[in-house]
Design a protein around this motif. Structure first.
Motif, mmCIF file in Angstrom:
data_model
loop_
_atom_site.group_PDB
_atom_site.id
_atom_site.type_symbol
_atom_site.label_atom_id
_atom_site.label_comp_id
_atom_site.label_asym_id
_atom_site.label_seq_id
_atom_site.Cartn_x
_atom_site.Cartn_y
_atom_site.Cartn_z
ATOM 1 N N GLN A 103 0.833 -1.203 0.000
ATOM 2 C CA GLN A 103 0.000 0.000 0.000
ATOM 3 C C GLN A 103 0.867 1.253 0.000
ATOM 4 O O GLN A 103 0.590 2.211 -0.738
ATOM 5 N N GLN A 104 1.924 1.248 0.777
ATOM 6 C CA GLN A 104 2.835 2.399 0.798
ATOM 7 C C GLN A 104 3.489 2.603 -0.568
ATOM 8 O O GLN A 104 3.649 3.739 -1.017
ATOM 9 N N MET A 105 3.874 1.507 -1.228
ATOM 10 C CA MET A 105 4.477 1.613 -2.564
ATOM 11 C C MET A 105 3.490 2.249 -3.538
ATOM 12 O O MET A 105 3.869 3.119 -4.326
ATOM 13 N N PHE A 106 2.243 1.811 -3.487
ATOM 14 C CA PHE A 106 1.247 2.362 -4.402
ATOM 15 C C PHE A 106 0.945 3.819 -4.089
ATOM 16 O O PHE A 106 0.773 4.625 -5.006
ATOM 17 N N GLU A 107 0.882 4.176 -2.829
ATOM 18 C CA GLU A 107 0.671 5.582 -2.473
ATOM 19 C C GLU A 107 1.807 6.425 -3.030
ATOM 20 O O GLU A 107 1.585 7.513 -3.577
ATOM 21 N N TRP A 108 3.040 5.937 -2.910
ATOM 22 C CA TRP A 108 4.202 6.642 -3.440
ATOM 23 C C TRP A 108 4.089 6.784 -4.956
ATOM 24 O O TRP A 108 4.300 7.856 -5.516
ATOM 25 N N ALA A 109 3.752 5.668 -5.642
ATOM 26 C CA ALA A 109 3.655 5.686 -7.107
ATOM 27 C C ALA A 109 2.543 6.620 -7.577
ATOM 28 O O ALA A 109 2.718 7.374 -8.539
ATOM 29 N N ILE A 110 1.409 6.587 -6.913
ATOM 30 C CA ILE A 110 0.290 7.462 -7.284
ATOM 31 C C ILE A 110 0.674 8.921 -7.068
ATOM 32 O O ILE A 110 0.343 9.783 -7.887
ATOM 33 N N LEU A 139 -7.393 -0.737 -2.915
ATOM 34 C CA LEU A 139 -6.752 0.553 -3.186
ATOM 35 C C LEU A 139 -7.645 1.498 -3.996
ATOM 36 O O LEU A 139 -7.297 2.649 -4.202
ATOM 37 N N GLY A 140 -8.778 0.991 -4.494
ATOM 38 C CA GLY A 140 -9.690 1.827 -5.259
ATOM 39 C C GLY A 140 -9.602 1.661 -6.763
ATOM 40 O O GLY A 140 -10.297 2.356 -7.505
ATOM 41 N N PHE A 141 -8.739 0.757 -7.233
ATOM 42 C CA PHE A 141 -8.685 0.488 -8.674
ATOM 43 C C PHE A 141 -9.966 -0.236 -9.071
ATOM 44 O O PHE A 141 -10.515 -1.022 -8.294
ATOM 45 N N VAL A 142 -10.424 0.020 -10.281
ATOM 46 C CA VAL A 142 -11.654 -0.576 -10.782
ATOM 47 C C VAL A 142 -11.323 -1.503 -11.944
ATOM 48 O O VAL A 142 -10.600 -1.112 -12.876
ATOM 49 N N ASP A 143 -11.852 -2.699 -11.898
ATOM 50 C CA ASP A 143 -11.683 -3.690 -12.957
ATOM 51 C C ASP A 143 -12.620 -3.318 -14.105
ATOM 52 O O ASP A 143 -13.680 -3.892 -14.273
ATOM 53 N N SER A 144 -12.193 -2.336 -14.907
ATOM 54 C CA SER A 144 -13.090 -1.735 -15.902
ATOM 55 C C SER A 144 -12.799 -2.134 -17.343
ATOM 56 O O SER A 144 -13.602 -1.842 -18.217
#
Length: 152
Positions: A103-110, A139-144
């Protein structure tokens, strides 16, 4: 709690990055974690470093590489000329999975994507990675979309 650092990968990190890529069911089938690194990895890493729209990052704990991802900034005409951030090759050391490092990695990347003016962050994930799917959903990503690949 151990301090986790995030930074652009350096040449000395390459063996650890490749080892992370190889450390799962799919990675064992398609990666080569032998030492010294396969020259293809070295060439690809140099290309990533030379491209201002590429960022290979590592997460570290006590100077040990415990996670990695590749972030690509993609310009486009769609969505009114929007830039996209593409997150790929996400791996976390088995000993740190479930600890919040991902989660920390993704927050950093975002945050990196926001800083570059991206309007969208996207990723692909193998259909068999159900744990990753649950993580991305949280994380809030949507499988769209449906993704296709053609191996050459």
């Amino acid at each position: 709690m151990t301090h986790i650092g995030f930074r652009r990968a350096q040449a000395a990190d390459l063996p650890a990055i490749v080892a992370l890529l190889a450390d799962d069911v799919l990675g064992r089938q398609r990666e080569d974690a032998s030492s010294p690194p396969n020259p293809n990895y070295i060439d690809a890493f140099q290309a990533i470093l030379a491209d201002p729209n590429q960022l290979q990052m590592v997460a570290t704990s006590n100077d040990e590489v415990i996670g990695t991802l590749q972030l690509t900034f993609i310009p486009g005409l769609a969505r009114k000329g929007a830039w996209r951030g593409q997150i790929e090759a996400v791996r976390i050391a088995e000993t740190h999975r479930g600890s919040g490092v991902g989660q920390q990695m993704f927050e950093w990347a975002i945050d990196q994507c926001r800083a570059r003016g991206c309007n969208l962050v996207q990723l692909t994930t193998d259909k068999t990675r159900s744990d990753a799917h649950r993580f991305y959903d949280r994380l809030g990503f949507v499988d769209s979309h449906i993704g296709y690949k053609l191996t050459l």
